[in-house]
Design a protein around this motif. Structure first.
Motif, PDB file in Angstrom:
ATOM      1  N   THR A  71      34.234  38.114  63.981  1.00  0.00           N
ATOM      2  CA  THR A  71      34.884  36.990  63.308  1.00  0.00           C
ATOM      3  C   THR A  71      34.452  36.911  61.843  1.00  0.00           C
ATOM      4  O   THR A  71      33.325  37.252  61.490  1.00  0.00           O
ATOM      5  CB  THR A  71      34.533  35.660  64.001  1.00  0.00           C
ATOM      6  OG1 THR A  71      33.123  35.425  63.881  1.00  0.00           O
ATOM      7  CG2 THR A  71      34.890  35.724  65.478  1.00  0.00           C
ATOM      8  N   ASP A  72      35.366  36.420  61.001  1.00  0.00           N
ATOM      9  CA  ASP A  72      35.061  36.353  59.569  1.00  0.00           C
ATOM     10  C   ASP A  72      34.009  35.282  59.253  1.00  0.00           C
ATOM     11  O   ASP A  72      33.136  35.481  58.411  1.00  0.00           O
ATOM     12  CB  ASP A  72      36.326  36.134  58.751  1.00  0.00           C
ATOM     13  CG  ASP A  72      37.159  34.945  59.226  1.00  0.00           C
ATOM     14  OD1 ASP A  72      36.708  34.195  60.110  1.00  0.00           O
ATOM     15  OD2 ASP A  72      38.288  34.779  58.709  1.00  0.00           O
ATOM     16  N   TRP A  73      34.054  34.143  59.977  1.00  0.00           N
ATOM     17  CA  TRP A  73      33.096  33.071  59.676  1.00  0.00           C
ATOM     18  C   TRP A  73      31.661  33.488  59.978  1.00  0.00           C
ATOM     19  O   TRP A  73      30.726  33.080  59.275  1.00  0.00           O
ATOM     20  CB  TRP A  73      33.452  31.798  60.453  1.00  0.00           C
ATOM     21  CG  TRP A  73      33.449  31.949  61.949  1.00  0.00           C
ATOM     22  CD1 TRP A  73      34.511  32.237  62.742  1.00  0.00           C
ATOM     23  CD2 TRP A  73      32.322  31.834  62.837  1.00  0.00           C
ATOM     24  NE1 TRP A  73      34.132  32.301  64.072  1.00  0.00           N
ATOM     25  CE2 TRP A  73      32.796  32.061  64.153  1.00  0.00           C
ATOM     26  CE3 TRP A  73      30.969  31.555  62.646  1.00  0.00           C
ATOM     27  CZ2 TRP A  73      31.955  32.025  65.264  1.00  0.00           C
ATOM     28  CZ3 TRP A  73      30.139  31.515  63.756  1.00  0.00           C
ATOM     29  CH2 TRP A  73      30.625  31.754  65.046  1.00  0.00           C
ATOM     30  N   ILE A  75      30.530  36.683  59.890  1.00  0.00           N
ATOM     31  CA  ILE A  75      30.142  37.640  58.850  1.00  0.00           C
ATOM     32  C   ILE A  75      29.728  36.887  57.590  1.00  0.00           C
ATOM     33  O   ILE A  75      28.764  37.270  56.911  1.00  0.00           O
ATOM     34  CB  ILE A  75      31.293  38.627  58.562  1.00  0.00           C
ATOM     35  CG1 ILE A  75      31.606  39.444  59.814  1.00  0.00           C
ATOM     36  CG2 ILE A  75      30.939  39.560  57.404  1.00  0.00           C
ATOM     37  CD1 ILE A  75      32.846  40.313  59.692  1.00  0.00           C
ATOM     38  N   ASP A  76      30.432  35.789  57.290  1.00  0.00           N
ATOM     39  CA  ASP A  76      30.021  34.944  56.158  1.00  0.00           C
ATOM     40  C   ASP A  76      28.571  34.499  56.319  1.00  0.00           C
ATOM     41  O   ASP A  76      27.778  34.546  55.371  1.00  0.00           O
ATOM     42  CB  ASP A  76      30.913  33.698  56.066  1.00  0.00           C
ATOM     43  CG  ASP A  76      32.317  34.008  55.578  1.00  0.00           C
ATOM     44  OD1 ASP A  76      32.520  35.084  54.983  1.00  0.00           O
ATOM     45  OD2 ASP A  76      33.210  33.166  55.801  1.00  0.00           O
ATOM     46  N   TRP A  92      30.726  44.528  51.844  1.00  0.00           N
ATOM     47  CA  TRP A  92      32.146  44.231  51.773  1.00  0.00           C
ATOM     48  C   TRP A  92      32.413  42.926  51.022  1.00  0.00           C
ATOM     49  O   TRP A  92      31.618  41.984  51.077  1.00  0.00           O
ATOM     50  CB  TRP A  92      32.731  44.098  53.176  1.00  0.00           C
ATOM     51  CG  TRP A  92      32.808  45.370  53.956  1.00  0.00           C
ATOM     52  CD1 TRP A  92      32.000  46.453  53.843  1.00  0.00           C
ATOM     53  CD2 TRP A  92      33.739  45.666  54.985  1.00  0.00           C
ATOM     54  NE1 TRP A  92      32.359  47.427  54.733  1.00  0.00           N
ATOM     55  CE2 TRP A  92      33.435  46.968  55.462  1.00  0.00           C
ATOM     56  CE3 TRP A  92      34.801  44.990  55.563  1.00  0.00           C
ATOM     57  CZ2 TRP A  92      34.165  47.578  56.478  1.00  0.00           C
ATOM     58  CZ3 TRP A  92      35.511  45.597  56.581  1.00  0.00           C
ATOM     59  CH2 TRP A  92      35.197  46.882  57.028  1.00  0.00           C
ATOM     60  N   ARG A  94      34.822  39.522  50.764  1.00  0.00           N
ATOM     61  CA  ARG A  94      35.391  38.714  51.836  1.00  0.00           C
ATOM     62  C   ARG A  94      36.841  39.070  52.128  1.00  0.00           C
ATOM     63  O   ARG A  94      37.293  39.000  53.275  1.00  0.00           O
ATOM     64  CB  ARG A  94      35.283  37.224  51.505  1.00  0.00           C
ATOM     65  CG  ARG A  94      35.503  36.350  52.734  1.00  0.00           C
ATOM     66  CD  ARG A  94      35.259  34.876  52.486  1.00  0.00           C
ATOM     67  NE  ARG A  94      35.140  34.192  53.755  1.00  0.00           N
ATOM     68  CZ  ARG A  94      36.170  33.833  54.521  1.00  0.00           C
ATOM     69  NH1 ARG A  94      37.399  34.093  54.123  1.00  0.00           N
ATOM     70  NH2 ARG A  94      35.971  33.212  55.670  1.00  0.00           N
ATOM     71  N   TYR A  97      37.503  41.406  55.117  1.00  0.00           N
ATOM     72  CA  TYR A  97      37.299  41.067  56.533  1.00  0.00           C
ATOM     73  C   TYR A  97      37.840  39.692  56.922  1.00  0.00           C
ATOM     74  O   TYR A  97      37.801  39.310  58.090  1.00  0.00           O
ATOM     75  CB  TYR A  97      35.806  41.142  56.904  1.00  0.00           C
ATOM     76  CG  TYR A  97      34.918  40.169  56.171  1.00  0.00           C
ATOM     77  CD1 TYR A  97      34.788  38.847  56.590  1.00  0.00           C
ATOM     78  CD2 TYR A  97      34.182  40.563  55.060  1.00  0.00           C
ATOM     79  CE1 TYR A  97      33.967  37.948  55.920  1.00  0.00           C
ATOM     80  CE2 TYR A  97      33.356  39.682  54.389  1.00  0.00           C
ATOM     81  CZ  TYR A  97      33.247  38.387  54.817  1.00  0.00           C
ATOM     82  OH  TYR A  97      32.429  37.505  54.150  1.00  0.00           O
ATOM     83  N   ALA A  98      38.360  38.934  55.967  1.00  0.00           N
ATOM     84  CA  ALA A  98      38.836  37.584  56.266  1.00  0.00           C
ATOM     85  C   ALA A  98      40.170  37.626  57.007  1.00  0.00           C
ATOM     86  O   ALA A  98      40.996  38.524  56.799  1.00  0.00           O
ATOM     87  CB  ALA A  98      38.976  36.784  54.976  1.00  0.00           C
ATOM     88  N   ASP A 103      40.672  43.740  61.340  1.00  0.00           N
ATOM     89  CA  ASP A 103      40.261  43.299  62.679  1.00  0.00           C
ATOM     90  C   ASP A 103      40.206  44.496  63.631  1.00  0.00           C
ATOM     91  O   ASP A 103      39.463  44.483  64.598  1.00  0.00           O
ATOM     92  CB  ASP A 103      41.167  42.200  63.224  1.00  0.00           C
ATOM     93  CG  ASP A 103      42.649  42.564  63.176  1.00  0.00           C
ATOM     94  OD1 ASP A 103      42.988  43.636  62.638  1.00  0.00           O
ATOM     95  OD2 ASP A 103      43.454  41.760  63.683  1.00  0.00           O
ATOM     96  N   ARG A 200      36.492  45.156  64.182  1.00  0.00           N
ATOM     97  CA  ARG A 200      35.757  44.708  62.993  1.00  0.00           C
ATOM     98  C   ARG A 200      34.250  44.705  63.225  1.00  0.00           C
ATOM     99  O   ARG A 200      33.480  45.104  62.350  1.00  0.00           O
ATOM    100  CB  ARG A 200      36.234  43.311  62.605  1.00  0.00           C
ATOM    101  CG  ARG A 200      35.615  42.776  61.328  1.00  0.00           C
ATOM    102  CD  ARG A 200      36.046  41.339  61.101  1.00  0.00           C
ATOM    103  NE  ARG A 200      37.459  41.261  60.803  1.00  0.00           N
ATOM    104  CZ  ARG A 200      38.219  40.194  61.073  1.00  0.00           C
ATOM    105  NH1 ARG A 200      37.689  39.154  61.686  1.00  0.00           N
ATOM    106  NH2 ARG A 200      39.496  40.181  60.760  1.00  0.00           N
TER     107      ARG A 200
END
Length: 339
Positions: A71-73, A75-76, A92, A94, A97-98, A103, A200
């Motif tokens: 999930t992107d959140w 990875i953040d 990377w 954002r 991968y956002a 994915d 991902r």
């Protein structure tokens, strides 16, 4: 209702299995260099988080859950420092991968020969365009996976390479097989055979392996099944406590039939063999397990529970609780001497 009438059935005070489990995992990994341990489920993640958040254990380490890594959140979060741990080695942007970006990315090994032919015909041109080694992970990520052109948005090989910085490996503190102490391989070779695509989370794991450069220790929780990461990475695991450290060394290429054989060799266990261990396990199963089973059956009967007991009840001896020592440590010691 629970507090007034059934508190004794739900009281978990004095049970430290989960806390101790989490501490043992955290204390298994490297004591310096801000190690990272990859987990997957609730049971191998939450006890570690509890220890860091509540008891301040190993706040220099980072726990990374592979299930969330898709999930992107999450990875953040991993790209930010936490406690005393720096951010994870993810380079990377954002935008890469956002949302639905990367994915999943298809693996197309049939393109490998095409690229080899391109390099054979004009090596200088394509080295500038796609890197010195086009199948090295950092180049695959830069020129293919993160490429916005859909025509080349795939992985053109089923064999990936990560360059081994020999000096970084020597500084890392990891155990190095004596076969590699003087002549270390140039690359770690990771097979993608059988994979149609990488999700991902898989890409993030490869990114961290490449970017960490063996300066930052990476571990896999022993409870993570190989369906949660690239299965070929198992060839590079070395057990340290309850965790498996990811190294650049493929034990199969060292001539060992399996990791157990290599582990025995590295720990100087030369007075018994794998067959001796199997015989010992069979003896335990035949003679000790039935005795333990009878004990647990009596325990369940005392508690008024069905056998087998659930893990929540296994620690109880009686409905009123387990016996506890009376008096101070000195009193108990004095009574022991008197007895």
């Amino acid at each position: 209702q629970m507090v007034s009438q059934t508190w004794d059935d739900h009281d978990r005070s004095g049970r430290y299995a989960c806390r101790d489990f989490g501490q043992n995992y955290l204390n298994s990994i490297s004591q310096d260099k801000n190690p990272i341990i990859f987990t997957c489920g609730d049971n191998d993640t939450f006890p570690l988080w509890y220890n860091q958040e509540v008891e301040g254990v190993r706040t220099d380490a980072r726990v990374c859950n592979l299930s969330y890594l898709h999930t992107d959140w999450y990875i953040d979060q991993m790209r930010r420092p936490a406690y005393d741990s720096p951010s994870l080695p993810i380079s990377w942007n954002r935008i890469d991968y956002a949302g639905k970006a990367n994915d999943y990315v298809y693996v197309k090994p049939e393109k490998k020969e095409m690229i080899k032919n391109m390099y054979a015909q004009n090596p200088e041109k394509y080295k500038k365009a796609l890197g010195e080694n086009p199948f090295e992970v950092k180049n695959i990520m830069k020129y293919w996976v993160r490429n916005q052109d859909e025509r080349v948005h795939y992985i053109p090989t089923d064999t990936l390479y990560i360059r081994i910085d020999k000096e970084a490996v020597y500084r890392s503190g990891m155990l190095i097989p004596h076969e590699y102490r003087d002549t270390m391989p140039e690359y770690m070779v990771i097979s993608l055979k059988g994979r149609d695509a990488l999700a991902r989370g898989d890409l993030m794991l490869l990114e961290m392996l490449s970017e960490a450069n063996w300066e930052r220790p990476l571990y896999m929780s022993r409870t993570v099944g190989d369906d949660n990461y690239l299965a070929s990475l198992q060839n590079f695991f070395v057990t340290e406590g309850l965790a498996s450290r990811i190294t650049p060394f493929d034990w199969k290429k060292l001539g060992y039939s399996n990791f157990i054989e290599l582990g025995y060799y590295r720990m100087n266990r030369n007075c018994y063999t794998k067959e001796d261990i199997e015989a010992f396990r069979h003896a335990v199963q035949k003679y000790l397990v039935p005795v333990a089973e009878e004990i647990y059956k009596h325990q369940a009967q005392r508690l008024g529970k069905e056998y087998p007991l659930s893990f929540a009840d296994a620690a109880l001896e009686f409905r009123s609780g387990n016996p506890r020592p009376v008096g101070t440590a000195d009193d108990i010691l004095a009574q022991g001497k008197k007895f």
